[in-house]
Design a protein around this motif. Structure first.
Motif, PDB file in Angstrom:
ATOM      1  N   GLU A  31       0.825  -1.200   0.000  1.00  0.00           N
ATOM      2  CA  GLU A  31       0.000   0.000   0.000  1.00  0.00           C
ATOM      3  C   GLU A  31       0.863   1.255   0.000  1.00  0.00           C
ATOM      4  O   GLU A  31       0.347   2.349   0.206  1.00  0.00           O
ATOM      5  CB  GLU A  31      -0.927  -0.007   1.230  1.00  0.00           C
ATOM      6  CG  GLU A  31      -2.052  -1.028   1.145  1.00  0.00           C
ATOM      7  CD  GLU A  31      -3.056  -0.683   0.057  1.00  0.00           C
ATOM      8  OE1 GLU A  31      -3.730   0.351   0.155  1.00  0.00           O
ATOM      9  OE2 GLU A  31      -3.144  -1.448  -0.919  1.00  0.00           O
ATOM     10  N   ASN A  54       2.885   5.399   2.929  1.00  0.00           N
ATOM     11  CA  ASN A  54       1.710   4.545   3.010  1.00  0.00           C
ATOM     12  C   ASN A  54       0.451   5.340   2.730  1.00  0.00           C
ATOM     13  O   ASN A  54       0.369   6.532   3.063  1.00  0.00           O
ATOM     14  CB  ASN A  54       1.619   3.905   4.398  1.00  0.00           C
ATOM     15  CG  ASN A  54       0.593   2.783   4.439  1.00  0.00           C
ATOM     16  OD1 ASN A  54      -0.595   3.022   4.625  1.00  0.00           O
ATOM     17  ND2 ASN A  54       1.068   1.559   4.265  1.00  0.00           N
ATOM     18  N   CYS A  55      -0.515   4.683   2.115  1.00  0.00           N
ATOM     19  CA  CYS A  55      -1.771   5.362   1.744  1.00  0.00           C
ATOM     20  C   CYS A  55      -2.466   5.989   2.949  1.00  0.00           C
ATOM     21  O   CYS A  55      -3.162   6.999   2.811  1.00  0.00           O
ATOM     22  CB  CYS A  55      -2.724   4.364   1.079  1.00  0.00           C
ATOM     23  SG  CYS A  55      -2.136   3.723  -0.488  1.00  0.00           S
ATOM     24  N   GLU A  56      -2.299   5.391   4.133  1.00  0.00           N
ATOM     25  CA  GLU A  56      -2.965   5.909   5.324  1.00  0.00           C
ATOM     26  C   GLU A  56      -2.490   7.307   5.687  1.00  0.00           C
ATOM     27  O   GLU A  56      -3.190   8.030   6.410  1.00  0.00           O
ATOM     28  CB  GLU A  56      -2.711   4.973   6.509  1.00  0.00           C
ATOM     29  CG  GLU A  56      -3.358   3.597   6.361  1.00  0.00           C
ATOM     30  CD  GLU A  56      -3.093   2.734   7.569  1.00  0.00           C
ATOM     31  OE1 GLU A  56      -2.352   3.185   8.476  1.00  0.00           O
ATOM     32  OE2 GLU A  56      -3.628   1.612   7.621  1.00  0.00           O
ATOM     33  N   HIS A  57      -1.331   7.691   5.192  1.00  0.00           N
ATOM     34  CA  HIS A  57      -0.755   8.985   5.555  1.00  0.00           C
ATOM     35  C   HIS A  57      -1.013  10.058   4.490  1.00  0.00           C
ATOM     36  O   HIS A  57      -0.372  11.107   4.509  1.00  0.00           O
ATOM     37  CB  HIS A  57       0.745   8.846   5.791  1.00  0.00           C
ATOM     38  CG  HIS A  57       1.091   7.802   6.808  1.00  0.00           C
ATOM     39  ND1 HIS A  57       2.288   7.129   6.806  1.00  0.00           N
ATOM     40  CD2 HIS A  57       0.376   7.307   7.846  1.00  0.00           C
ATOM     41  CE1 HIS A  57       2.299   6.257   7.806  1.00  0.00           C
ATOM     42  NE2 HIS A  57       1.143   6.353   8.450  1.00  0.00           N
ATOM     43  N   SER A 107      -2.384  12.181   9.752  1.00  0.00           N
ATOM     44  CA  SER A 107      -3.459  12.310   8.758  1.00  0.00           C
ATOM     45  C   SER A 107      -4.822  12.171   9.415  1.00  0.00           C
ATOM     46  O   SER A 107      -5.746  12.962   9.138  1.00  0.00           O
ATOM     47  CB  SER A 107      -3.282  11.260   7.650  1.00  0.00           C
ATOM     48  OG  SER A 107      -3.307   9.947   8.197  1.00  0.00           O
ATOM     49  N   LYS A 108      -4.981  11.180  10.307  1.00  0.00           N
ATOM     50  CA  LYS A 108      -6.258  11.003  11.004  1.00  0.00           C
ATOM     51  C   LYS A 108      -6.541  12.189  11.915  1.00  0.00           C
ATOM     52  O   LYS A 108      -7.694  12.640  12.043  1.00  0.00           O
ATOM     53  CB  LYS A 108      -6.248   9.706  11.798  1.00  0.00           C
ATOM     54  CG  LYS A 108      -6.254   8.457  10.937  1.00  0.00           C
ATOM     55  CD  LYS A 108      -6.308   7.202  11.793  1.00  0.00           C
ATOM     56  CE  LYS A 108      -6.339   5.962  10.905  1.00  0.00           C
ATOM     57  NZ  LYS A 108      -6.377   4.711  11.721  1.00  0.00           N
ATOM     58  N   SER A 114      -9.881  10.797   3.150  1.00  0.00           N
ATOM     59  CA  SER A 114      -8.748   9.886   3.185  1.00  0.00           C
ATOM     60  C   SER A 114      -8.527   9.264   1.811  1.00  0.00           C
ATOM     61  O   SER A 114      -9.337   9.426   0.895  1.00  0.00           O
ATOM     62  CB  SER A 114      -8.994   8.780   4.214  1.00  0.00           C
ATOM     63  OG  SER A 114     -10.084   7.960   3.792  1.00  0.00           O
ATOM     64  N   TYR A 115      -7.444   8.513   1.721  1.00  0.00           N
ATOM     65  CA  TYR A 115      -7.128   7.843   0.452  1.00  0.00           C
ATOM     66  C   TYR A 115      -8.208   6.824   0.094  1.00  0.00           C
ATOM     67  O   TYR A 115      -8.422   6.540  -1.081  1.00  0.00           O
ATOM     68  CB  TYR A 115      -5.764   7.154   0.547  1.00  0.00           C
ATOM     69  CG  TYR A 115      -5.205   6.721  -0.796  1.00  0.00           C
ATOM     70  CD1 TYR A 115      -4.359   7.555  -1.516  1.00  0.00           C
ATOM     71  CD2 TYR A 115      -5.541   5.490  -1.350  1.00  0.00           C
ATOM     72  CE1 TYR A 115      -3.854   7.173  -2.755  1.00  0.00           C
ATOM     73  CE2 TYR A 115      -5.037   5.095  -2.582  1.00  0.00           C
ATOM     74  CZ  TYR A 115      -4.197   5.936  -3.276  1.00  0.00           C
ATOM     75  OH  TYR A 115      -3.711   5.557  -4.509  1.00  0.00           O
ATOM     76  N   ASP A 116      -8.906   6.278   1.087  1.00  0.00           N
ATOM     77  CA  ASP A 116      -9.965   5.303   0.814  1.00  0.00           C
ATOM     78  C   ASP A 116     -11.069   5.910  -0.047  1.00  0.00           C
ATOM     79  O   ASP A 116     -11.710   5.200  -0.829  1.00  0.00           O
ATOM     80  CB  ASP A 116     -10.559   4.788   2.127  1.00  0.00           C
ATOM     81  CG  ASP A 116      -9.640   3.782   2.806  1.00  0.00           C
ATOM     82  OD1 ASP A 116      -8.788   3.205   2.104  1.00  0.00           O
ATOM     83  OD2 ASP A 116      -9.767   3.591   4.032  1.00  0.00           O
TER      84      ASP A 116
END
Length: 621
Positions: A478, A491-494, A545-546, A573-575
């Motif tokens: 990811e 990472n996508c989460e960031h 990010s969150k 988010s990236y989602d």
């Protein structure tokens, strides 16, 4: 210092010089142009060239690639989102040319190539409603093709048609193709009473039918002919060409097996299955021959007829089947884009998931080498996507001699414009591949034990279905890149997407404003503009990010960030971006697509959680 104008200027210079190089190449290289008129002749040649080659290079001309700039595969795309974009393009646009160049490698860096360029058009050859494509055309692509002299009339009227494997199967079911050359063994299972009755009834019917046909053949009087015709009508006898035939309807596979077993002892009768929908059999057609010689003649005629019908159904796909059957390594300059088009047009509809696609495609083409990834080994060429520009760069910076030999392929039998020859890209890919191998000291030879044994260095460029990924193993990660010329991963989460306001500013200015808007934003984050009103924010520290998303959605928001939000700022988010690609929300502006994805996810959230009357509380049970 702003380097973008310099990069654009250098790219334009390379492109113009690349066109000059193309003009010089035209004088030396010839590509056989293939239309309907010389397709079978070229196919026979390819059946010799492909098995005797070491590699097969392919290139394509399409009616378009992407409708908006963000529809193209970008560095921050994961394997999943990149595949969704390529899938959308392959399903929407159409192939008009497919160039194939089988080539082998001789000593002293000599390239022996046999280039062909096939003109394609999806035409309904058998009036079956297949293929009935409705495809998009990108105006910039068509304008460029017209400027370069593309003959659209020749494409529409003389282009070679084709069906995918799935479409061909459906077409055969639709036209009721007979299945002959049956191999039947006697069943070892015990026959039931119903089976015995059924077999005796069919045997009696066939016996009377054969007698009727034999008597009809010997009769000469008018009365006998009339009686014979009436008898044929009553018996259900017809004609298959010049031979009598009888159609027996069946209700199950068991009845088919019983009839075929019984016919093993009946001479001069040829059975053929009439298929129905769902891969079942609706009837058996029996053709009566006069002798063993006549039976052999009929089977040869039937086989020839089947082959002719299959050629009409298959069309250009025969070339794809030849490449697949040879299992030769395939060279492409954009593996993901080209492979999704090949799968969509010639194999079957593209599966929804990228892993399913890779498994399906590799079952037919186990090794696809992306030459574009080889080009990126030269750092200065990381952003060069033009093949001729890449060739020119290597010519100006490296000494790597490659001799090209193109044997005579009967060019006089095809129409060739000496000023413009289509299909050169497949030949350029071969040439570029050989030059890079020479410069990087890579052995391009395939081991004699089989084409599964490529040089270890070539394995690094094989089966990489992402233009911005340099390792096939990274497809499952990811981690993504943000900039094309920066190998740093995140990472996508960031990563978050930010849109909803007309920025009208540079990325650095936006970064400074965001940093001043809230204390939670540290110095170590980056901003990249990906559209006129959309940007991505990259946090290099986990958890930020969150925290930023929560701050934007908080009721206690204040200061400059509150002003941004009141002016329409939206974050996700990236989602959310992943949802855009997965659901096919391909709006012209990325911001509109993100809005639709947020609204859709909000409705789903409401449907699931807000209707408390429909929720079971397990605590009170």
């Amino acid at each position: 210092m702003d380097l973008e104008p310099a990069i654009v200027s250098a790219s334009m210079s390379l492109l113009l010089q690349g066109r000059f190089l193309c003009t010089k190449v035209h004088k030396k290289w010839k590509v056989k142009q293939v239309t309907k008129s010389n397709f079978q002749e070229s196919l026979r040649e390819l059946k010799t060239h492909i098995p005797n080659s070491d590699f097969v290079a392919v290139s394509m001309v399409k009616t378009g690639s992407f409708s908006a700039s963000w529809h193209r595969v970008l560095p921050f795309d994961t394997a999943e989102t990149a595949y969704c974009k390529a899938k959308h393009s392959a399903e929407r646009f159409q192939l008009l040319q497919f160039a194939v160049c089988p080539f082998s490698i001789a000593e002293s860096n000599k390239l022996i190539a046999n280039p062909y360029n096939f003109l394609l058009f999806p035409r309904d050859e058998l009036k079956l409603g297949m293929p009935s494509y409705s495809f998009s055309c990108q105006t910039s692509y068509l304008t460029s093709m017209a400027r370069e002299g593309f003959d659209f009339n020749a494409c529409i009227y003389d282009g070679i048609s084709y069906l995918s494997r799935v479409q061909e199967f459906k077409a055969k079911m639709q036209i009721g193709n007979y299945i002959s050359n049956l191999n039947v063994n006697k069943s070892s299972s015990t026959s039931a009473t119903a089976d015995i009755v059924f077999v005796e009834r069919i045997k009696s019917r066939i016996k009377h039918w054969i007698k009727c046909c034999e008597k009809g053949g010997k009769s000469t009087s008018t009365d006998d002919a009339l009686l014979t015709s009436l008898r044929k009508i009553v018996m259900g006898s017809e004609m298959f060409g010049s031979r009598p035939c009888l159609t027996i309807n069946v209700c199950s596979d068991r009845q088919v097996q019983l009839i075929l077993e019984m016919l093993l002892n009946v001479h001069n009768v040829v059975p053929m299955l009439v298929p129905a929908k769902g891969n079942t059999t609706q009837a058996i057609c029996l053709v009566l021959t006069t002798s063993k010689e006549d039976k052999d003649l009929f089977e040869r005629e039937r086989q020839k007829l089947e082959e002719e019908e299959n050629k009409k159904l298959c069309g250009f796909r025969e070339v794809i089947e030849l490449i697949s059957a040879s299992q030769k390594p395939v060279l492409s300059y954009n593996c993901l884009d080209d492979c999704t088009f090949i799968h969509s047009k010639f194999i079957a509809s593209l599966p929804p998931e990228v892993n399913e696609f890779i498994c399906s495609f590799r079952s037919d083409f186990p090794q696809v080498i992306d030459v574009y990834h080889m080009v990126k080994k030269f750092g200065a060429m990381r952003n060069v996507t033009n093949i001729t520009a890449a060739l020119l760069y290597l010519k100006n910076h490296f000494l790597a001699s490659v001799d090209v030999e193109i044997p005579d392929q009967g060019f006089h039998s095809a129409t060739i414009n000496e000023d413009k020859i289509d299909g050169l890209d497949s030949l350029r890919i071969c040439y570029l591949f050989m030059k890079i191998c020479s410069i990087l000291k890579i052995s391009p030879c395939v081991s004699e034990s089989g084409n599964k044994h490529l040089a270890p260095e070539l394995q690094d460029f094989t089966n990489i279905f992402h233009p911005w990924t340099t390792d096939s193993k990274e497809l499952v990660d990811e981690d993504i890149s943000i900039w094309a010329n920066n190998t740093r991963k995140v990472n996508c989460e960031h990563v978050i997407f930010l849109w909803g306001v007309q920025f009208g500013m540079t990325a650095s200015t936006l970064k400074n404003l965001l940093q001043e808007s809230h204390d939670i934003l540290p110095e170590e984050f980056d901003v990249k503009l990906v559209a006129k009103d959309c940007a991505i924010v990259v946090f290099w520290q986990p958890g930020l990010s969150k925290a930023f998303l929560n701050a934007v959605k908080s009721e206690q928001i204040s200061g400059l960030l509150r002003e941004f939000v009141s002016n329409g700022l939206r974050v996700a988010s990236y989602d959310t971006y992943r949802t855009v690609c997965r659901l096919g929300l391909w709006e012209a502006d990325l911001s509109e697509s993100l809005d639709r994805a947020v609204e859709k996810s909000g409705r789903e959230f409401s449907n699931i959680y807000c209707h408390t009357d429909n929720v079971i509380n397990f605590d009170i049970l």
